[in-house]
Design an enzyme around this catalytic site. Structure first.
Site, short mmCIF file in Angstrom:
data_model
loop_
_atom_site.label_atom_id
_atom_site.label_comp_id
_atom_site.label_asym_id
_atom_site.label_seq_id
_atom_site.Cartn_x
_atom_site.Cartn_y
_atom_site.Cartn_z
N ASN A 146 -10.30 0.93 1.62
CA ASN A 146 -9.11 0.84 2.48
C ASN A 146 -9.42 1.38 3.88
O ASN A 146 -9.81 2.55 4.02
CB ASN A 146 -7.98 1.69 1.90
CG ASN A 146 -7.37 1.10 0.65
OD1 ASN A 146 -7.87 0.13 0.09
ND2 ASN A 146 -6.27 1.67 0.20
N HIS A 157 -9.73 5.52 -0.37
CA HIS A 157 -8.73 5.59 0.70
C HIS A 157 -9.30 6.41 1.85
O HIS A 157 -10.30 7.11 1.70
CB HIS A 157 -7.44 6.23 0.19
CG HIS A 157 -6.60 5.28 -0.60
ND1 HIS A 157 -5.36 4.85 -0.18
CD2 HIS A 157 -6.83 4.66 -1.77
CE1 HIS A 157 -4.86 4.01 -1.07
NE2 HIS A 157 -5.73 3.87 -2.05
N GLY A 158 -8.65 6.32 3.01
CA GLY A 158 -9.09 7.11 4.15
C GLY A 158 -10.50 6.76 4.60
O GLY A 158 -11.24 7.61 5.10
N GLU A 214 -2.77 6.21 -8.13
CA GLU A 214 -3.49 7.32 -7.55
C GLU A 214 -3.23 8.58 -8.37
O GLU A 214 -2.11 8.81 -8.82
CB GLU A 214 -3.02 7.50 -6.10
CG GLU A 214 -3.49 8.74 -5.42
CD GLU A 214 -3.26 8.69 -3.92
OE1 GLU A 214 -3.35 7.59 -3.33
OE2 GLU A 214 -2.99 9.72 -3.33
N ASP A 265 2.18 4.91 -5.55
CA ASP A 265 1.65 6.23 -5.24
C ASP A 265 2.60 7.31 -5.72
O ASP A 265 3.51 7.72 -5.00
CB ASP A 265 1.41 6.32 -3.73
CG ASP A 265 0.76 7.64 -3.33
OD1 ASP A 265 0.63 8.53 -4.19
OD2 ASP A 265 0.40 7.77 -2.15
N HIS A 304 -7.06 10.87 4.92
CA HIS A 304 -6.45 9.80 5.72
C HIS A 304 -6.48 10.09 7.23
O HIS A 304 -6.39 11.23 7.66
CB HIS A 304 -4.99 9.61 5.30
CG HIS A 304 -4.83 8.80 4.06
ND1 HIS A 304 -4.35 9.32 2.89
CD2 HIS A 304 -5.08 7.49 3.80
CE1 HIS A 304 -4.30 8.37 1.96
NE2 HIS A 304 -4.76 7.25 2.48
N ASP A 358 0.84 -1.21 0.00
CA ASP A 358 0.00 0.00 0.00
C ASP A 358 0.88 1.27 0.00
O ASP A 358 1.87 1.34 0.73
CB ASP A 358 -0.87 -0.05 1.27
CG ASP A 358 -1.95 0.99 1.31
OD1 ASP A 358 -2.45 1.37 0.23
OD2 ASP A 358 -2.30 1.43 2.42
N HIS A 359 0.47 2.26 -0.80
CA HIS A 359 1.15 3.56 -0.81
C HIS A 359 2.66 3.48 -0.99
O HIS A 359 3.41 4.15 -0.26
CB HIS A 359 0.85 4.35 0.47
CG HIS A 359 -0.52 4.95 0.50
ND1 HIS A 359 -0.89 6.01 -0.31
CD2 HIS A 359 -1.61 4.63 1.23
CE1 HIS A 359 -2.15 6.31 -0.07
NE2 HIS A 359 -2.63 5.49 0.84
N THR A 396 -6.89 3.22 10.14
CA THR A 396 -6.97 3.92 11.43
C THR A 396 -8.10 3.38 12.32
O THR A 396 -7.92 3.21 13.53
CB THR A 396 -7.19 5.43 11.17
OG1 THR A 396 -6.11 5.90 10.37
CG2 THR A 396 -7.26 6.21 12.45
#
Ligand code: G3H
Ligand code: ZN
Length: 282
Positions: free
Chosen positions: A227, A205-206, A135, A105, A177, A83-84, A230
């Site tokens: 995704n 995302h986020g 992205e 990314d 995010h 990821d990222h 958190t």
């Protein structure tokens, strides 16, 4: 069950207008919890490790190998995703280890540089049978493409996908995010326009900042890979705090990590229901 490819999981979900949960792994307990939660839901799932998590561990190898082992032992289809990633070298390591997909990314670059860098990663990954998410971003945004005010333009998104040859696209539709509260205002009309314009699965995302009802609505409007990181860390840490507060003499790490792992598993099962992530196994 052997490791599952990311592409067919995402394609089956997009076809059935279902969501796919993509949850971040930091410790081994996350991987175990996410797979246990998916097994209880009877749904496929994506385990993802971010470049930031790799930095925390100091290397991709140990946490990547452990995550792949958990995925291979699962009773539901499980894919493992980087990821990222901003590092092309890290992408190569993930491919070498056997990850089934990567997110490259390059959203901090200009549009032209993003296309060029992403297309090169796509070329290398496709040669190894690895699915690529990318992205679209804008230079200078504090939170990049996922700052609350940033929006992805459907025509530009379609052109980007065609030019870079990616298999999925992360789009900006109102999330940010690591939000501490679940009150992001999503642009559902834009999600619908993106869905019609872009021929590959869309990625949100986020998603920790999105309320349950809006997660379901986002999937219904056209998002596929969702995704979440958190929010599960919040669940994990709350359970750890509670276990430690309940017994000041507790020292056995299993006695507080175990309840945290169980709490995350239950939340993953619940979230997969919210995401309608019940697409048949590919
Ligand atoms: O790539 C990972 C996700 O976008 C996670 O974001 O921590 O806000 O859920 P989140
Ligand atoms: Zn993200």
């Amino acid at each position: 069950m052997p490791l599952s490819e990311t592409g067919p999981i995402a394609a089956a979900a997009a076809e059935a207008a279902c969501g796919v949960g993509a949850f971040n792994v930091i410790q081994l307990e996350h991987a175990q919890a996410i797979v246990a939660g998916a097994e209880a839901a009877g749904a496929p799932v994506i385990l993802q490790i971010s470049e930031n998590a790799v930095r925390y561990h100091g290397a991709l190898g140990p946490i990547g190998a452990a995550t792949l082992a958990v995925a291979r032992a699962a009773r539901v289809p499980v894919a493992v995703h980087l990821d990222h990633a901003t590092s092309v070298e890290l992408v190569g390591q993930a491919v070498e280890l056997g990850f089934t997909s990567v997110m490259f990314d390059a959203s901090a670059l200009s549009y032209g540089e993003n296309v060029r860098a992403t297309a090169e990663v796509v070329r290398r990954c496709h040669a190894a049978g690895v699915w690529v998410e990318a992205e679209l971003g804008e230079v200078g945004g504090k939170d990049g493409v996922h700052a609350p005010g940033v929006r992805t333009d459907p025509a530009e998104a379609a052109a980007f996908v065609a030019a870079a040859g990616v298999d999925a696209l992360a789009v900006a539709v109102g999330t940010s995010h690591a939000m501490p509260t679940r009150d992001a205002a999503l642009d559902f009309e834009l999600i619908g326009r993106l869905r019609r314009a872009v021929p590959v699965p869309l990625v949100l995302h986020g998603s920790s900042g999105v309320a349950d009802g809006d997660l379901t609505a986002a999937v219904e409007a056209g998002m596929t890979k969702v995704n979440i990181a958190t929010h599960l860390n919040r669940v994990f840490s709350t359970a750890v705090r509670r276990a430690l507060a309940d017994d000041a003499r507790l020292v056995d790490t299993r006695r507080y990590l175990g309840p945290a792992r169980a709490a995350v598993a239950a939340e993953v099962t619940r979230l997969l229901g919210v995401l309608k992530a019940t697409a048949p196994a590919p």
